[in-house]
Design an enzyme around this catalytic site. Structure first.
Site, PDB file in Angstrom:
ATOM      1  N   MET A 313       6.177  57.512 108.657  1.00  0.00           N
ATOM      2  CA  MET A 313       5.558  58.711 109.215  1.00  0.00           C
ATOM      3  C   MET A 313       4.158  58.926 108.649  1.00  0.00           C
ATOM      4  SD  MET A 313       7.603  59.663 111.403  1.00  0.00           S
ATOM      5  CE  MET A 313       6.935  61.227 111.946  1.00  0.00           C
ATOM      6  N   ASP A 327     -12.979  63.413 107.953  1.00  0.00           N
ATOM      7  CA  ASP A 327     -12.708  63.464 106.520  1.00  0.00           C
ATOM      8  C   ASP A 327     -11.196  63.418 106.263  1.00  0.00           C
ATOM      9  OD1 ASP A 327     -12.889  63.861 103.864  1.00  0.00           O
ATOM     10  OD2 ASP A 327     -14.040  65.734 103.950  1.00  0.00           O
ATOM     11  N   VAL A 390       9.819  61.053 100.765  1.00  0.00           N
ATOM     12  CA  VAL A 390      11.265  60.987 101.018  1.00  0.00           C
ATOM     13  C   VAL A 390      11.896  62.352 101.297  1.00  0.00           C
ATOM     14  CG1 VAL A 390      11.994  58.880  99.865  1.00  0.00           C
ATOM     15  CG2 VAL A 390      11.592  60.957  98.520  1.00  0.00           C
ATOM     16  N   GLU A 391      12.957  62.293 102.094  1.00  0.00           N
ATOM     17  CA  GLU A 391      13.643  63.526 102.492  1.00  0.00           C
ATOM     18  C   GLU A 391      14.538  64.006 101.349  1.00  0.00           C
ATOM     19  OE1 GLU A 391      12.808  65.220 104.874  1.00  0.00           O
ATOM     20  OE2 GLU A 391      14.416  66.073 106.057  1.00  0.00           O
ATOM     21  N   LYS A 396      10.354  66.889  96.902  1.00  0.00           N
ATOM     22  CA  LYS A 396       9.323  67.567  97.698  1.00  0.00           C
ATOM     23  C   LYS A 396       8.794  68.788  96.931  1.00  0.00           C
ATOM     24  CE  LYS A 396      10.762  66.167 102.422  1.00  0.00           C
ATOM     25  NZ  LYS A 396       9.723  65.315 102.944  1.00  0.00           N
ATOM     26  N   SER A 418      12.234  66.486 108.250  1.00  0.00           N
ATOM     27  CA  SER A 418      12.874  66.512 109.565  1.00  0.00           C
ATOM     28  C   SER A 418      14.126  67.375 109.568  1.00  0.00           C
ATOM     29  CB  SER A 418      13.212  65.092 110.026  1.00  0.00           C
ATOM     30  OG  SER A 418      13.820  64.378 108.996  1.00  0.00           O
ATOM     31  N   HIS A 439       6.418  69.189 111.893  1.00  0.00           N
ATOM     32  CA  HIS A 439       7.338  68.073 112.096  1.00  0.00           C
ATOM     33  C   HIS A 439       6.881  67.171 113.244  1.00  0.00           C
ATOM     34  CE1 HIS A 439      11.524  66.579 113.473  1.00  0.00           C
ATOM     35  NE2 HIS A 439      11.028  65.773 112.570  1.00  0.00           N
ATOM     36  N   ASN A 442       8.528  60.351 115.610  1.00  0.00           N
ATOM     37  CA  ASN A 442       8.247  58.934 115.412  1.00  0.00           C
ATOM     38  C   ASN A 442       8.337  58.196 116.745  1.00  0.00           C
ATOM     39  OD1 ASN A 442       7.974  56.467 114.178  1.00  0.00           O
ATOM     40  ND2 ASN A 442      10.069  56.374 113.412  1.00  0.00           N
ATOM     41  N   ASN A 489      16.201  67.814 116.285  1.00  0.00           N
ATOM     42  CA  ASN A 489      17.237  67.139 115.496  1.00  0.00           C
ATOM     43  C   ASN A 489      18.536  67.938 115.455  1.00  0.00           C
ATOM     44  OD1 ASN A 489      15.744  64.913 114.996  1.00  0.00           O
ATOM     45  ND2 ASN A 489      15.029  65.549 112.982  1.00  0.00           N
TER      46      ASN A 489
HETATM   47  P1  NAI Z   1       9.621  56.306 104.436  1.00  0.00           P
HETATM   48  O1  NAI Z   1      10.777  55.910 103.604  1.00  0.00           O
HETATM   49  O2  NAI Z   1       9.080  55.348 105.424  1.00  0.00           O
HETATM   50  O3  NAI Z   1       8.418  56.755 103.485  1.00  0.00           O
HETATM   51  C1  NAI Z   1       8.620  57.593 102.389  1.00  0.00           C
HETATM   52  C2  NAI Z   1       7.356  57.689 101.573  1.00  0.00           C
HETATM   53  O4  NAI Z   1       7.657  58.499 100.460  1.00  0.00           O
HETATM   54  C3  NAI Z   1       6.815  56.375 101.053  1.00  0.00           C
HETATM   55  O5  NAI Z   1       5.421  56.391 101.129  1.00  0.00           O
HETATM   56  C4  NAI Z   1       7.253  56.381  99.603  1.00  0.00           C
HETATM   57  O6  NAI Z   1       6.350  55.669  98.786  1.00  0.00           O
HETATM   58  C5  NAI Z   1       7.186  57.855  99.292  1.00  0.00           C
HETATM   59  N1  NAI Z   1       8.051  58.228  98.177  1.00  0.00           N
HETATM   60  C6  NAI Z   1       9.288  57.798  97.909  1.00  0.00           C
HETATM   61  N2  NAI Z   1       9.749  58.381  96.803  1.00  0.00           N
HETATM   62  C7  NAI Z   1       8.784  59.203  96.365  1.00  0.00           C
HETATM   63  C8  NAI Z   1       8.639  60.068  95.262  1.00  0.00           C
HETATM   64  N3  NAI Z   1       9.607  60.210  94.358  1.00  0.00           N
HETATM   65  N4  NAI Z   1       7.487  60.759  95.132  1.00  0.00           N
HETATM   66  C9  NAI Z   1       6.501  60.624  96.039  1.00  0.00           C
HETATM   67  N5  NAI Z   1       6.575  59.815  97.077  1.00  0.00           N
HETATM   68  C10 NAI Z   1       7.706  59.118  97.242  1.00  0.00           C
HETATM   69  O7  NAI Z   1      10.045  57.670 105.121  1.00  0.00           O
HETATM   70  P2  NAI Z   1       9.558  58.311 106.486  1.00  0.00           P
HETATM   71  O8  NAI Z   1      10.477  57.883 107.551  1.00  0.00           O
HETATM   72  O9  NAI Z   1       8.112  58.105 106.646  1.00  0.00           O
HETATM   73  O10 NAI Z   1       9.860  59.846 106.232  1.00  0.00           O
HETATM   74  C11 NAI Z   1       9.008  60.666 105.471  1.00  0.00           C
HETATM   75  C12 NAI Z   1       9.286  62.120 105.787  1.00  0.00           C
HETATM   76  O11 NAI Z   1       9.107  62.318 107.183  1.00  0.00           O
HETATM   77  C13 NAI Z   1      10.706  62.571 105.481  1.00  0.00           C
HETATM   78  O12 NAI Z   1      10.655  63.907 105.066  1.00  0.00           O
HETATM   79  C14 NAI Z   1      11.417  62.451 106.811  1.00  0.00           C
HETATM   80  O13 NAI Z   1      12.505  63.295 106.917  1.00  0.00           O
HETATM   81  C15 NAI Z   1      10.304  62.862 107.743  1.00  0.00           C
HETATM   82  N6  NAI Z   1      10.406  62.381 109.112  1.00  0.00           N
HETATM   83  C16 NAI Z   1      10.846  61.119 109.406  1.00  0.00           C
HETATM   84  C17 NAI Z   1      10.936  60.688 110.707  1.00  0.00           C
HETATM   85  C18 NAI Z   1      11.383  59.313 111.047  1.00  0.00           C
HETATM   86  O14 NAI Z   1      11.709  59.047 112.208  1.00  0.00           O
HETATM   87  N7  NAI Z   1      11.407  58.390 110.115  1.00  0.00           N
HETATM   88  C19 NAI Z   1      10.573  61.590 111.826  1.00  0.00           C
HETATM   89  C20 NAI Z   1      10.044  62.864 111.402  1.00  0.00           C
HETATM   90  C21 NAI Z   1      10.009  63.238 110.100  1.00  0.00           C
END
Ligand code: NAI
Length: 709
Positions: A313, A327, A390-391, A396, A418, A439, A442, A489
């Site tokens: 994302m 920027d 991460v979720e 967060k 999400s 939100h 993807n 969702n």
């Molecule tokens: P992802 O797993 O692809 O990326 C997660 C990111 O978080 C990575 O850059 C990772 O380095 C970073 N990360 C992991 N642990 C961390 C920590 N302890 N501290 C700081 N950064 C950390 O996940 P994705 O899919 O991009 O999801 C990210 C957010 O977006 C989540 O909140 C998810 O619920 C939300 N989201 C995801 C969707 C999807 O379809 N994948 C759709 C809409 C929202």
């Protein structure tokens, strides 16, 4: 009232469309009547040697017919009659004995393009806003002012089908290539170049352009029609009639006399124009327009953004903001990641470069404006920071603490969560009024919908600023109340879950997917779950279960798949299906996990269980004021999940089926399968009061409170 200017200069007449009190030109009945009167003037004046049709609006030639008027047409005979009158006007234009030239500098859509087709020549400016299209198919109709007849003659059958059946847009260069334009030049050269073109047209000095297309004739056209039909049958749900009818009309009218062809086109058009599918699509069009204006302009719009988190994302969000803003700063966990991330973002840009919407230089320029840090340096000046990490609630919250320690007090912090409640996530913040859920869906580059979720403390200014930012970046945001899973969702998860329950009982994966696709969804629930990722789905499902309890139990099969790491398309072991790059086939390992009690239920029940459980949850969203209007849920489900737009969205579909029928089925399912099907109070109330989701608005409007931003 004057919407059209008329002047004669050195024996050349010019009709200039300039609708009073409107930003754009459109062909309403009134405007067409005025146009007809001007044509009469041209017809009567034998000193006129050529007619130019122009527009005084910036970046618009004619945007099309007046959709409001089309929406109001309820009776096919009325439509037929109106069309016949318009044909008389366009035929008059076509039959003028002098050169007629449409000068197109800006958008020329639908009826506007059909008007241009009735001219002898079309001259286009190469202005990037010059776009030509027949978007009618997106409204459940097809070009009805002889576009289906004149286009194949002028540009040939194949390009015409391509334009009419898809609604796609072409720029000036492409239009010239396919013979839709006779000349193209920069608008700055208009005075000289257009004058020259007109003189050459008068003296007959224009070189002849292609006018014979072998593929328009048998046996070639028959092959093309057959293939196109097969293609449509493969890709388009048969309930959506417009492209099938357009093809039928074009086929029937090939090489026929204009008068006969016009009758056939008008007959089919007038039937389509009054269908509920077309009315649903028109309603959606207006909703899109309304949502894209649904904010108050702020005095200091957000001009820079930072992105924290760069997974799937995060990269999509970096792409979006780098495309629209100068920027953009990203926070990396490690500076060595920078190269890889920018490379991935550049891949998202690729399709723009390939489709010539952007040059490689422009892309490089945008990528070069992205700055990065592995600390939080430079964040002091950032006005908007969005987190896509991460979720995990605790991680967060820690991140926001870190951010607040460096950010300016006015900076907005947004989360792309999400499923986690915004009130919960923002509970420990110092500046709660600047915190908001944003939100994205993807893939970010393809999905127009964004759910914007204020917490109970978010200020009106923050909401407006965020809406303004998103709309300026080409997105269509909806404001929704705070709850786990928000709208899409929260409604979608019970559906995916239900499909897994049905599978576990004994129905087949491919069969369930097939039925849901046949209903009109772009893919079946298992295909969708594999695409989203079973890991992501399981986490969201667990959060929703925690929040909503008995209503959203996680299907045991999903849990088993998660534990066994069958994550879907992303993993090597696949998910419900296995993917070997060519064919997808059912994953036998997953089949072996089923407790399958051999219960086969009817096709009707499979579809009803999947859909009605969503309708019931959507009804609860209304009951709880998560949104204030059923049409927002319709919009969210169409743009966020691909619910068939021609069915009008989830709740319009529910009204169509009848809420009483749905309630009865839910009660039966509750008896057979348990309390997750317990009908919502609102649904029961609406049925008792003989209302539906459209007429029963009053029920939730009076509870409407903080969403009145
Ligand atoms: P992802 O797993 O692809 O990326 C997660 C990111 O978080 C990575 O850059 C990772 O380095 C970073 N990360 C992991 N642990 C961390 C920590 N302890 N501290 C700081 N950064 C950390 O996940 P994705 O899919 O991009 O999801 C990210 C957010 O977006 C989540 O909140 C998810 O619920 C939300 N989201 C995801 C969707 C999807 O379809 N994948 C759709 C809409 C929202």
């Amino acid at each position: 009232m004057s919407n059209i200017k008329f002047e004669i200069n050195q024996n050349i007449a010019t009709i200039t469309f300039d609708l009073e009190n409107e930003k754009i030109n459109k062909l309403s009945f009134e405007v067409l009547k005025e146009f007809d009167e001007k044509l009469n003037l041209v017809q009567q004046d034998h000193t006129i040697k050529a007619l130019v049709i122009d527009s005084a609006k910036k970046d618009i030639f004619i945007a099309g017919a007046d959709i409001k008027e089309i929406e109001q047409l309820k009776d096919s005979e009325e439509v037929y009659e109106a069309l016949m009158n318009i044909h008389k006007i366009f035929n008059k234009l076509e039959n003028l004995p002098i050169p007629t030239i449409a000068y197109i500098n800006g958008a020329c859509m639908g009826g506007g393009l059909e008007l241009a087709l009735a001219c002898k020549y079309r001259v286009l400016s190469t202005n990037e806003k010059t776009k030509l299209a027949f978007p009618e198919i997106k409204l459940g109709i097809f070009p009805g002012f002889a576009g289906t007849i004149r286009a194949p003659k002028l540009i040939g059958l194949l390009p015409s089908l391509d334009l009419i059946l898809t609604g796609k847009t072409v720029d000036a260069k492409k239009a010239y290539k396919i013979n839709l334009a006779d000349a193209i030049f920069d608008d700055a050269q208009k005075e000289f170049m257009l004058g020259d073109f007109v003189q050459n047209a008068i003296t007959g000095n224009l070189g002849s352009r292609k006018s014979f297309y072998l593929l328009n004739y048998p046996p070639f056209n028959e092959i093309i029609f057959k293939r196109t039909l097969k293609n449509l049958e493969d890709k388009v749900n048969s309930d959506f009639q417009a492209p099938f009818k357009a093809l039928e009309v074009i086929k029937a009218n090939m090489n026929k006399e204009l008068e006969i062809a016009i009758k056939k086109e008008a007959e089919e058009f007038s039937r389509l124009a009054v269908t509920k599918e077309s009315k649903n699509l028109i309603k959606l069009f207006f909703l899109f327009e309304k949502l894209n204006k649904n904010y108050e302009k702020t005095t200091n719009p957000i001009s820079n953004v930072a992105i924290f988190g760069n997974g799937v994302m995060g990269k999509g969000i970096i792409w979006l903001f780098s495309k629209y803003l100068k920027d953009v700063r990203i926070k990396l966990r490690d500076i060595t990641q920078a190269h890889g991330i920018i490379k991935d973002v550049s891949k998202i840009y690729d399709y723009l470069v390939k489709s010539r919407k952007m040059t490689k230089n422009q892309m490089d320029f945008k990528l070069n404006t992205i700055s990065y840090t592995d600390k939080l340096s430079g964040f002091k000046n950032m006005e908007f920071v969005i987190e896509a990490i991460v979720e995990d609630e605790e991680i967060k919250k820690q991140t926001y603490k870190q951010l607040e320690s460096v950010l300016n007090d006015n900076a907005i912090i947004a989360t792309n969560t999400s499923s986690i409640s915004i009130n919960k996530l923002g509970s420990e913040l110092k500046n709660k009024e600047n915190f908001i859920g944003v939100h994205f869906f993807n893939p970010v580059n393809l999905m127009p919908l964004v759910e914007v979720i204020p917490s109970k403390d978010t200020s009106k200014e923050t909401i407006n600023k965020v809406l303004e930012l998103l709309i300026s970046c080409g997105k269509t945001p909806i404001v929704v109340g705070d709850c786990a899973g928000f709208i899409v969702n929260r409604i979608l998860l019970p559906y995916l879950n239900e499909a897994a329950f049905i599978l576990n009982e004994g129905s087949k994966i491919e069969h369930i997917d097939h039925l849901i696709k046949a209903f009109g969804m772009p893919m079946g629930p298992f295909n969708l779950a594999d695409t989203v990722g079973i890991d992501v789905g399981y986490k969201v499902a667990s959060i929703l279960h925690e929040e909503y309890g008995y209503r959203m139990p996680v299907a045991p099969l999903i849990e088993k798949m998660y534990e066994a790491k069958y994550f879907g398309k992303k993993g090597e072991t696949g998910g419900f299906y296995q993917y070997d790059g060519k064919d997808d086939y059912v994953n036998e390992h997953v089949i072996s996990m089923l407790s399958n009690n051999g219960k086969i239920i009817s096709d009707e029940e499979i579809v009803q269980r999947c859909l009605y459980i969503m309708i019931n949850e959507a009804s609860r969203c209304l009951e709880e004021n998560i949104v204030t209007d059923a049409s927002i849920i319709d919009f969210a489900m169409i743009t966020g999940t691909g619910f068939p737009a021609y069915k009008g969205g989830l709740l319009t579909y529910a009204n169509e089926v009848g809420l009483k029928n749905i309630l009865e089925s839910l009660r039966k399912f509750e008896r057979d399968y348990g309390s997750r099907f317990a009908p919502s109070n609102l649904l029961i109330k609406l049925v008792e009061q003989h209302e539906d989701f459209e007429t029963g608005e009053f029920l939730w409007k009076r509870w409407f409170y903080y969403l009145s931003y």
